[in-house]
Design a protein around this motif. Structure first.
Motif, PDB file in Angstrom:
ATOM      1  N   GLU A   1      10.006  -7.096 -31.326  1.00  9.96           N
ATOM      2  CA  GLU A   1       9.905  -7.415 -32.747  1.00  9.96           C
ATOM      3  C   GLU A   1      10.923  -7.944 -33.633  1.00  9.96           C
ATOM      4  O   GLU A   1      10.979  -8.778 -34.334  1.00  9.96           O
ATOM      5  N   GLN A   2      12.042  -7.184 -33.398  1.00 10.23           N
ATOM      6  CA  GLN A   2      13.283  -7.417 -34.165  1.00 10.23           C
ATOM      7  C   GLN A   2      14.691  -7.785 -33.434  1.00 10.23           C
ATOM      8  O   GLN A   2      15.769  -7.807 -34.014  1.00 10.23           O
ATOM      9  N   GLY A   3      14.564  -7.800 -32.097  1.00 13.24           N
ATOM     10  CA  GLY A   3      15.767  -8.134 -31.337  1.00 13.24           C
ATOM     11  C   GLY A   3      16.469  -6.702 -30.986  1.00 13.24           C
ATOM     12  O   GLY A   3      16.214  -5.709 -31.459  1.00 13.24           O
ATOM     13  N   TYR A   4      16.999  -6.862 -29.618  1.00 12.57           N
ATOM     14  CA  TYR A   4      17.774  -5.703 -29.102  1.00 12.57           C
ATOM     15  C   TYR A   4      18.942  -5.082 -29.949  1.00 12.57           C
ATOM     16  O   TYR A   4      18.824  -4.007 -30.287  1.00 12.57           O
ATOM     17  N   ASP A   5      19.777  -6.074 -30.202  1.00  7.47           N
ATOM     18  CA  ASP A   5      20.975  -5.639 -31.090  1.00  7.47           C
ATOM     19  C   ASP A   5      20.668  -5.008 -32.414  1.00  7.47           C
ATOM     20  O   ASP A   5      21.259  -4.226 -33.230  1.00  7.47           O
ATOM     21  N   ALA A   6      19.351  -5.552 -33.139  1.00 10.60           N
ATOM     22  CA  ALA A   6      19.144  -5.034 -34.349  1.00 10.60           C
ATOM     23  C   ALA A   6      18.354  -3.891 -34.337  1.00 10.60           C
ATOM     24  O   ALA A   6      18.151  -2.975 -35.460  1.00 10.60           O
ATOM     25  N   THR A   7      18.133  -3.350 -33.048  1.00  9.00           N
ATOM     26  CA  THR A   7      17.250  -2.042 -33.075  1.00  9.00           C
ATOM     27  C   THR A   7      18.086  -0.861 -32.908  1.00  9.00           C
ATOM     28  O   THR A   7      18.929  -0.766 -31.858  1.00  9.00           O
ATOM     29  N   THR A   8      17.953   0.109 -33.689  1.00  6.41           N
ATOM     30  CA  THR A   8      18.796   1.346 -33.543  1.00  6.41           C
ATOM     31  C   THR A   8      18.130   2.407 -32.718  1.00  6.41           C
ATOM     32  O   THR A   8      16.823   2.220 -32.798  1.00  6.41           O
ATOM     33  N   ILE A   9      18.878   3.523 -32.142  1.00  2.54           N
ATOM     34  CA  ILE A   9      18.289   4.680 -31.505  1.00  2.54           C
ATOM     35  C   ILE A   9      17.255   5.240 -32.661  1.00  2.54           C
ATOM     36  O   ILE A   9      16.273   5.957 -32.274  1.00  2.54           O
ATOM     37  N   GLU A  10      17.869   5.327 -33.798  1.00  2.00           N
ATOM     38  CA  GLU A  10      17.125   6.403 -34.741  1.00  2.00           C
ATOM     39  C   GLU A  10      15.711   5.550 -35.011  1.00  2.00           C
ATOM     40  O   GLU A  10      14.773   6.190 -35.260  1.00  2.00           O
ATOM     41  N   GLN A  11      15.739   4.326 -35.079  1.00  2.00           N
ATOM     42  CA  GLN A  11      14.433   3.418 -35.117  1.00  2.00           C
ATOM     43  C   GLN A  11      13.523   3.913 -34.051  1.00  2.00           C
ATOM     44  O   GLN A  11      12.215   3.838 -34.272  1.00  2.00           O
ATOM     45  N   ILE A  12      13.888   3.740 -32.594  1.00  2.00           N
ATOM     46  CA  ILE A  12      13.373   4.287 -31.512  1.00  2.00           C
ATOM     47  C   ILE A  12      12.981   5.599 -31.738  1.00  2.00           C
ATOM     48  O   ILE A  12      11.479   5.935 -31.314  1.00  2.00           O
ATOM     49  N   ILE A  13      13.541   6.595 -32.059  1.00  2.00           N
ATOM     50  CA  ILE A  13      13.122   8.150 -32.259  1.00  2.00           C
ATOM     51  C   ILE A  13      11.958   8.103 -33.269  1.00  2.00           C
ATOM     52  O   ILE A  13      11.124   8.682 -32.815  1.00  2.00           O
TER      53      ILE A  13
END
Length: 410
Positions: free
Chosen positions: A244-256
């Motif tokens: 949805e937002q790209g690999y580089d733009a995604t943070t670990i906090e968002q995944i959590i």
């Protein structure tokens, strides 16, 4: 049997335990031989044989009297134990081996429920038969009512009353009544075993793929399945965010947040964001499927079949996520660089498995060449998937190995 050994034969508690060892030995022998017999004769005949041995041992138990020798009792107990071990092991493996991977947990739970309830139920049924037989055959003529009530409770009660009254005839009557009640209980057990053999012949499939003891013990338990689900949830949520937002733009906090797990849980499974993409459980599954191929199959042919079996066990969603991972690895420079270590590990894993099948050393140059060629074919497939994310990954893998198969001999 402990009651028989102690109350009838006069053994101590330790002596009674030692006299039970033939039963334990039979159980072990039956369980250890179940896999080999099932592979040679099939599950149906193996389970039927187990029930037949169980019934034969029970019939031997039904002929046991107060004067039976220790050798006779040891023989029929060993036969009964062997039949029990053979039946339980072969029937359990047959039940679980036909289930798909995603239903193995449910199947294992059902089998466990049957096994846990069977013991108490069997004890209640045979114990009731024994108790009824003992009371029906116990001659209490001339014994006071209060003493008779105690004697009817158990053979120990009968022995205690006989000792208090100084009546050797009552002691003999109590021992004989218990032995006859025990015989009736064993006849009931033999009948149940016979019914089990008939039901096995009627309903168990003739050809059932059996899993050996090592495979059965390797089945994941509840804890491992929970871990696998948590891991899969984190990866699925991460892949969705990457999409949805790209690999580089995604943070670990968002995944959590998306996976609804704690930070500690995330880092327990994935030390870095790159590991979310690079780590998967398919290499161990592939090696397991490879080792399950017929021993006469050449390594490359066996590996091709193993790939097909591994993909057959994946859902459409899992295959789609695998395609996404491949596309990410080839499109993100950091992932491409990190993949080199993964390639090296995959080559070592393949080399060990191929060497074992071919009877060579893992560091044999020919073995390494074959493993490298297969990993190279997988890389070619990865590049094709990157060009076309909707490509059929299982078909491409099969096609790539098929190209190698005629030219790679070992």
């Amino acid at each position: 049997m402990p009651q028989y050994f102690q109350a009838i034969q006069g053994a101590s508690a330790l002596g009674s335990g030692l006299r039970l060892l033939p039963l334990v030995g039979g159980l072990i022998a039956g369980a250890l031989s179940a896999s080999a017999l099932a592979k040679a004769a099939g599950a149906k005949l193996t389970v039927t044989l187990g029930f037949a041995l169980l019934a034969a041992g029970a019939v031997g138990g039904a002929t046991t009297g107060t004067a039976s020798t220790a050798t006779f009792v040891a023989i029929w107990m060993a036969v009964l134990g062997a039949g029990t071990g053979l039946t339980l092991t072969a029937a359990t493996a047959a039940a679980l081996s036909r289930l798909p991977a995603e239903r193995s947990g449910t199947g294992s739970a059902v089998v466990q429920a049957f096994q846990k309830s069977a013991g108490p139920l069997g004890t209640a049924v045979t114990g009731s038969v024994l108790a009824a037989g003992y009371r029906a055959r116990l001659d209490l003529h001339g014994v006071p009512a209060a003493a008779s009530a105690i004697a009817r409770q158990s053979v120990y009660g009968g022995a205690a009353v006989a000792s208090r009254l100084g009546s050797s005839s009552l002691a003999h009557a109590a021992r004989s009544a218990f032995a006859e009640g025990m015989d009736a209980a064993f006849l009931a057990s033999a009948g149940v075993a016979g019914a089990g053999a008939v039901l096995t012949l009627a309903f168990l499939p003739r050809r059932t793929t059996m899993t050996d003891a090592s495979t059965s013990s390797a089945r994941p338990g509840l804890r491992e399945r929970k871990k696998a689900r948590t891991r899969a949830t984190i990866q699925s949520c991460a892949l969705r965010l990457f999409r949805e937002q790209g690999y580089d733009a995604t943070t670990i906090e968002q995944i959590i947040d998306a996976a609804d797990v704690s930070e500690t849980t995330f880092f327990r499974y994935f030390p870095t964001k790159e590991d979310v993409v690079l780590d998967d459980s398919y290499d161990p599954m592939l090696i397991e499927a490879f080792q399950a191929q017929p021993p006469e199959a050449p390594p490359v042919q066996a590996l091709r079949a193993a790939f097909a079996a591994t993909f057959a066990g994946m859902t459409a969603r899992q295959q789609a996520e695998q395609n996404e991972r491949i596309t990410l690895i080839f499109s993100v420079p950091r992932l491409r660089a990190a993949m080199l270590d993964q390639i090296s590990q995959a080559m070592q894993l393949l080399a060990r498995a191929i060497a074992e099948r071919a009877g060579r050393r893992p560091d044999d140059f020919t073995v390494r060449t074959v493993a490298g060629a297969i990993v190279g074919a997988a890389m070619a497939v990865s590049a094709a998937v990157t060009d076309d994310p909707d490509a059929d990954l299982p078909a491409l893998i099969d096609q790539a190995i098929a190209h190698l198969e005629p030219g790679l001999t070992l």
